[in-house]
Write a protein that holds these residues in place. Structure first.
Motif, PDB file in Angstrom:
ATOM      1  N   ALA A   1       0.810  -1.220   0.000  1.00 35.69           N
ATOM      2  CA  ALA A   1       0.000   0.000   0.000  1.00 35.69           C
ATOM      3  C   ALA A   1       0.845   1.273   0.000  1.00 35.69           C
ATOM      4  O   ALA A   1       0.297   2.375  -0.032  1.00 35.69           O
ATOM      5  CB  ALA A   1      -0.926   0.004   1.214  1.00 35.69           C
ATOM      6  N   ALA A   2       2.177   1.127   0.059  1.00 40.16           N
ATOM      7  CA  ALA A   2       3.031   2.322   0.157  1.00 40.16           C
ATOM      8  C   ALA A   2       3.177   3.037  -1.177  1.00 40.16           C
ATOM      9  O   ALA A   2       3.533   4.210  -1.228  1.00 40.16           O
ATOM     10  CB  ALA A   2       4.402   1.955   0.708  1.00 40.16           C
ATOM     11  N   GLY A   3       2.918   2.316  -2.274  1.00 34.39           N
ATOM     12  CA  GLY A   3       3.021   2.969  -3.579  1.00 34.39           C
ATOM     13  C   GLY A   3       4.439   3.346  -3.955  1.00 34.39           C
ATOM     14  O   GLY A   3       4.681   4.409  -4.515  1.00 34.39           O
ATOM     15  N   VAL A   4       5.366   2.463  -3.648  1.00 32.43           N
ATOM     16  CA  VAL A   4       6.777   2.713  -3.974  1.00 32.43           C
ATOM     17  C   VAL A   4       7.172   1.820  -5.145  1.00 32.43           C
ATOM     18  O   VAL A   4       6.985   0.598  -5.098  1.00 32.43           O
ATOM     19  CB  VAL A   4       7.667   2.410  -2.742  1.00 32.43           C
ATOM     20  CG1 VAL A   4       9.140   2.506  -3.105  1.00 32.43           C
ATOM     21  CG2 VAL A   4       7.332   3.374  -1.603  1.00 32.43           C
ATOM     22  N   GLU A   5       7.719   2.428  -6.190  1.00 31.32           N
ATOM     23  CA  GLU A   5       8.073   1.599  -7.345  1.00 31.32           C
ATOM     24  C   GLU A   5       9.495   1.074  -7.268  1.00 31.32           C
ATOM     25  O   GLU A   5       9.820   0.069  -7.896  1.00 31.32           O
ATOM     26  CB  GLU A   5       7.869   2.373  -8.647  1.00 31.32           C
ATOM     27  CG  GLU A   5       8.729   3.631  -8.757  1.00 31.32           C
ATOM     28  CD  GLU A   5       8.593   4.333 -10.119  1.00 31.32           C
ATOM     29  OE1 GLU A   5       8.078   3.733 -11.067  1.00 31.32           O
ATOM     30  OE2 GLU A   5       9.024   5.507 -10.212  1.00 31.32           O
ATOM     31  N   LEU A   6      10.322   1.752  -6.485  1.00 28.85           N
ATOM     32  CA  LEU A   6      11.725   1.350  -6.426  1.00 28.85           C
ATOM     33  C   LEU A   6      12.302   1.675  -5.056  1.00 28.85           C
ATOM     34  O   LEU A   6      12.113   2.786  -4.551  1.00 28.85           O
ATOM     35  CB  LEU A   6      12.515   2.105  -7.514  1.00 28.85           C
ATOM     36  CG  LEU A   6      14.027   1.936  -7.533  1.00 28.85           C
ATOM     37  CD1 LEU A   6      14.423   0.487  -7.832  1.00 28.85           C
ATOM     38  CD2 LEU A   6      14.659   2.868  -8.565  1.00 28.85           C
ATOM     39  N   PHE A   7      12.969   0.687  -4.469  1.00 35.25           N
ATOM     40  CA  PHE A   7      13.655   0.874  -3.191  1.00 35.25           C
ATOM     41  C   PHE A   7      15.170   0.814  -3.420  1.00 35.25           C
ATOM     42  O   PHE A   7      15.645  -0.129  -4.051  1.00 35.25           O
ATOM     43  CB  PHE A   7      13.287  -0.250  -2.202  1.00 35.25           C
ATOM     44  CG  PHE A   7      11.838  -0.337  -1.848  1.00 35.25           C
ATOM     45  CD1 PHE A   7      11.322   0.387  -0.776  1.00 35.25           C
ATOM     46  CD2 PHE A   7      10.968  -1.160  -2.568  1.00 35.25           C
ATOM     47  CE1 PHE A   7       9.973   0.293  -0.427  1.00 35.25           C
ATOM     48  CE2 PHE A   7       9.617  -1.253  -2.233  1.00 35.25           C
ATOM     49  CZ  PHE A   7       9.122  -0.528  -1.158  1.00 35.25           C
ATOM     50  N   LEU A   8      15.894   1.779  -2.868  1.00 29.80           N
ATOM     51  CA  LEU A   8      17.350   1.652  -2.843  1.00 29.80           C
ATOM     52  C   LEU A   8      17.684   1.155  -1.443  1.00 29.80           C
ATOM     53  O   LEU A   8      17.452   1.845  -0.450  1.00 29.80           O
ATOM     54  CB  LEU A   8      18.034   3.002  -3.121  1.00 29.80           C
ATOM     55  CG  LEU A   8      18.273   3.300  -4.614  1.00 29.80           C
ATOM     56  CD1 LEU A   8      17.022   3.175  -5.448  1.00 29.80           C
ATOM     57  CD2 LEU A   8      18.902   4.666  -4.801  1.00 29.80           C
ATOM     58  N   VAL A   9      18.231  -0.066  -1.372  1.00 29.63           N
ATOM     59  CA  VAL A   9      18.312  -0.773  -0.095  1.00 29.63           C
ATOM     60  C   VAL A   9      19.748  -0.888   0.403  1.00 29.63           C
ATOM     61  O   VAL A   9      20.610  -1.447  -0.282  1.00 29.63           O
ATOM     62  CB  VAL A   9      17.685  -2.179  -0.222  1.00 29.63           C
ATOM     63  CG1 VAL A   9      17.756  -2.916   1.122  1.00 29.63           C
ATOM     64  CG2 VAL A   9      16.241  -2.085  -0.687  1.00 29.63           C
ATOM     65  N   ASP A  10      19.975  -0.346   1.575  1.00 28.08           N
ATOM     66  CA  ASP A  10      21.238  -0.560   2.284  1.00 28.08           C
ATOM     67  C   ASP A  10      21.038  -1.827   3.118  1.00 28.08           C
ATOM     68  O   ASP A  10      20.367  -1.807   4.147  1.00 28.08           O
ATOM     69  CB  ASP A  10      21.521   0.654   3.168  1.00 28.08           C
ATOM     70  CG  ASP A  10      22.607   0.388   4.213  1.00 28.08           C
ATOM     71  OD1 ASP A  10      23.240  -0.678   4.181  1.00 28.08           O
ATOM     72  OD2 ASP A  10      22.813   1.275   5.067  1.00 28.08           O
ATOM     73  N   ALA A  11      21.621  -2.912   2.663  1.00 24.44           N
ATOM     74  CA  ALA A  11      21.396  -4.213   3.312  1.00 24.44           C
ATOM     75  C   ALA A  11      22.480  -4.511   4.339  1.00 24.44           C
ATOM     76  O   ALA A  11      22.587  -5.629   4.827  1.00 24.44           O
ATOM     77  CB  ALA A  11      21.337  -5.312   2.261  1.00 24.44           C
ATOM     78  N   GLY A  12      23.267  -3.510   4.716  1.00 26.71           N
ATOM     79  CA  GLY A  12      24.403  -3.757   5.597  1.00 26.71           C
ATOM     80  C   GLY A  12      24.083  -3.683   7.089  1.00 26.71           C
ATOM     81  O   GLY A  12      24.987  -3.593   7.908  1.00 26.71           O
ATOM     82  N   LEU A  13      22.803  -3.693   7.458  1.00 26.59           N
ATOM     83  CA  LEU A  13      22.448  -3.649   8.884  1.00 26.59           C
ATOM     84  C   LEU A  13      22.219  -5.059   9.414  1.00 26.59           C
ATOM     85  O   LEU A  13      21.865  -5.958   8.660  1.00 26.59           O
ATOM     86  CB  LEU A  13      21.173  -2.815   9.070  1.00 26.59           C
ATOM     87  CG  LEU A  13      21.384  -1.308   9.059  1.00 26.59           C
ATOM     88  CD1 LEU A  13      20.047  -0.592   9.188  1.00 26.59           C
ATOM     89  CD2 LEU A  13      22.296  -0.883  10.206  1.00 26.59           C
TER      90      LEU A  13
END
Lengths: 363, 363, 363
Positions: C94-106
């Motif tokens: 439901a957020a309506g986000v087409e693209l996430f830039l993800v910092d997966a280092g956590l």
């Protein structure tokens, strides 16, 4: 102009940081000198022409039977006519404060505000304590401080490190040896003021060790202060170091760093914040500033204080403007649907007195 | 959209800090380079897409007979068609400014804004003066500065210490020996710029000693500046040191430290503040920022300036947005009952020109 | 309560900085520990009593079929009933986000948010990279970093210098010799963390040299951070030094220094800003804070990010509160006439995704 929400209007406040009021007469110059953080107005100007000055005329004048916006001279004339005692009684009586935590360590012949309504508990001014005890010699100074803290009966201690040495305090607890050396250097400096970072740290550590919550002056004050050294972020290393003690640290005033204080009160479980002095200082902007202050701080960590000093107008306006600001804020949230009515009541109870009761273990 | 209050609309302004305007044509790149504090837009973006850019299209376009929100290209085309002289005449004429205090020490072929309406007085740029005088040798430099200040005819001096060395200036007045040594080091640095803290302090002290009010650039500006070194709190020790001279120190712009500037203007009787550059820089947020700026500052200590430079649009928008912001603010206070109508008129007169007249001893 | 403007509601977002979500169950303590920047609530208080906590109950509860303002316990019960996977699917969907830039280092067993809607690209966490590579020996460390950056496939790099060494970085690019010496000192410190200013600078320079945009954590975060060392103004010398590379530097979060970030994003063509974490962190104050953040920044330089981490509620609220804030802001400007409808649409497209697409050269 809307009336505050009923729950806000009727919930008694705990004013967790204030000072006494003057019992005598005040001419215009003396009144203006206590109205803001300025000691004197610029030539050709008046300190009544400030947010707090307009608030006095708007809100305190009717309490003295004058119309709103009475002129400064009319206000002071009526004030003299009624006498300080009656004025204090009216203004403090109408503030709706059930408990005052009073730092009585400021100069002047001051009357406890609880003489005019509510009750009071003592806040121990740490630098004042050190100034009283250092004269008996540096050697036994640490023990004398510990003994005095142990028997003080105060509900909290207060640090004005922000004024004296700035808040960028080394977090390490100083040894007694370091404290004695600092105390020995003191008389040599020729000043009667406690203004040594070793002593500031010592006093804070000792108070917290004894379970006394410590209030820090943070943010703006009078012209003795360098504002960039009163940024609460500078306290972070010390806050981190004392966290294991689990004793509350209360950041007072904070303006214009109130958002930073809110951050600290969010991330450190032992840290609390208020708006203090700024509540009356910014007059009808109190709602706007309170909204900023509450952006990050958990509702369980925010307190009310007036920082009222000398003029009962400040104790009165603190309470009145805080209630109006809180009410505006909650009403806005209720109207936009972002808060439930039940939560509004709960928040009101927390920030009016519940949090102070918990932080200071009152009752 | 409401019309400003009549008293705000009709009270002429004193613009106590601005620069000249360009008389020639400007293509889009040249116009954008002068519109904000950026010298160039990022690729793929336009500096018209900023608060001030939207304000130019909204408010200046109609002055050039275009509809509100005309496109940047249409605006610049019409600007070229009318010619800079006519554009300047229209925009400055409509600003309602009776007096400009002009710092003419910036580069460019600039025309005094008073050529298009109102009159002007000179502000002496201190670093520029030093740069002109140092070439004649370090030995006599202090005396040459004093002589130049004595015969300058300026109504005020201006320090850009914030740009050159930061505002954390040692408060002590430097001796002539120190100044000569600093001046001797200068050419060796290879730069033509006055960027030595000893010289910055010297220039400020000498100007104030001669009774010349000193304007300080404070807060944001172009990319030459390190913003954390332009915090007005850093000036506190110097403000304290020069207080006995009783000569005004005026903190310009101040954004985002405008609340800190308000605090300083409250507690120091010789300190004044404005919003300067930020008034047009934040566009339709001017009212919100002005409300913050006025939280602590006494109404007798706040001034208007546009910091207009090169584009007459900035002189125009400064005045227009200041009036709208002030009007919004006062109307809000009148509607909520926190201010009387009489006080609103009095405040308008103070912050439009009365305070500038008093601070600079004009008339 | 008004519905957001249609263009704001329907324009898909690019969330240019976030993290993964947890796939497992969370009890109340574990949920609260991830809701704000606090790891634990003060005794007697709840982290649900925060702006973000009220927003979860107001906005996320209905997504889980509960009424607005459902109690924390009811919310968590329903969350457990649906299961994390379904909750994540609903909230992120439901957020309506087409693209996430993800910092997966956590740390944590995290699922890419794009598993629940939209797609994702990788952001490389620089300190994590250094921590992985330093174990193979200091001598070849610089070359190993360069090789890893060259083959990373990431769309951007991320620096947490603010947490580790503060943002007052020496602007000079360190030599390989300096980097090797810093890397050699590292194991001796006994900590596994990359916390050396030489290494922080090296990592940033190397990423930018390879054309990788660098995201900086700026402003508030958890209690590991000293807030005054996370002021973006401190980065100014480094920003100036890397400007010739022409590669974007993106200032994340920025609160309470969002106005300072806006200034930097105005004057430096390669600098961008967002509100990140603060968008959900301040709950229904997002519109007020966004208005401040956008005062100086050109519309072509502002981006959306949620900084969502662990709880899909944060990815959801980030998008929802950003859209509502943007809509409130634009509606206010449309109603006062300070913006045209066409510009409102154009701005929406820029700050929803267009700017991210340009800065990261996406598509």
């Amino acid at each position: 102009m809307e009336t505050p929400l009923a729950v806000v209007e009727t919930t008694p406040l705990i004013d967790h940081h204030c000072h006494g009021v003057l019992g005598g007469e005040l001419d215009r110059r003396a009144f203006e000198a206590r109205l803001t953080e300025a000691s004197v107005a610029a030539p050709g100007t008046s300190l009544f022409d400030t947010a707090v000055g307009f608030a006095v005329r708007r809100w305190c004048a009717p309490v003295l039977d004058l119309p709103p916006h009475a002129s400064p001279d009319a206000y002071l004339e009526r004030r003299a006519e009624l006498g300080a005692d009656e004025v204090n009684r009216r203004l403090i009586g109408a503030a709706g404060v059930e408990l005052f935590l009073v730092d009585a360590g400021l100069p002047g012949e001051l009357v406890d505000p609880a003489a005019y309504g509510g009750r009071s508990l003592d806040v121990l001014r740490l630098e004042r304590l050190a100034e009283l005890l250092v004269g008996e010699g540096a050697a036994g100074f640490p023990d004398r401080v510990r003994a005095a803290l142990g028997r003080s009966g105060a509900v909290a201690a207060k640090s004005i490190a922000a004024y004296r040495v700035g808040l960028d305090l080394d977090p390490a607890r100083p040894s007694d040896g370091e404290v004695v050396r600092a105390a020995s250097r003191w008389p040599a400096s020729g000043s009667g003021r406690c203004a040594d970072p070793v002593l500031s740290r010592f006093l804070v550590w000792e108070a917290l060790e004894r379970g006394l919550p410590v209030q820090f002056h943070v943010g703006y004050g009078d012209s003795d202060l360098d504002l960039h050294r009163a940024d609460p972020a500078l306290l972070t290393p010390l806050l981190r170091a004392v966290q294991p003690l689990g004793v509350p640290v209360l950041l007072l005033h904070n303006y214009p760093f109130h958002r930073t204080a809110g951050y600290l009160a969010q991330v450190f479980p032992h840290v609390y914040a208020d708006l203090g002095l700024a509540t009356h200082g910014v007059g009808d902007r109190a709602a706007a500033v309170l909204a900023e202050a509450l952006e990050l701080v958990p509702c369980g960590k925010f307190l009310y204080s007036s920082d009222g000093y000398a003029l009962a107008e400040l104790h009165h306006l603190g309470a009145l403007l805080y209630r109006r600001a809180l009410s505006d804020l909650l009403r806005g949230k209720l109207e936009s649907g972002s808060l439930s009515g039940e939560d509004a009541v709960r928040i009101t109870r927390m920030v009016s007195g519940g949090n102070a009761r918990r932080a200071y273990r009152i009752d």
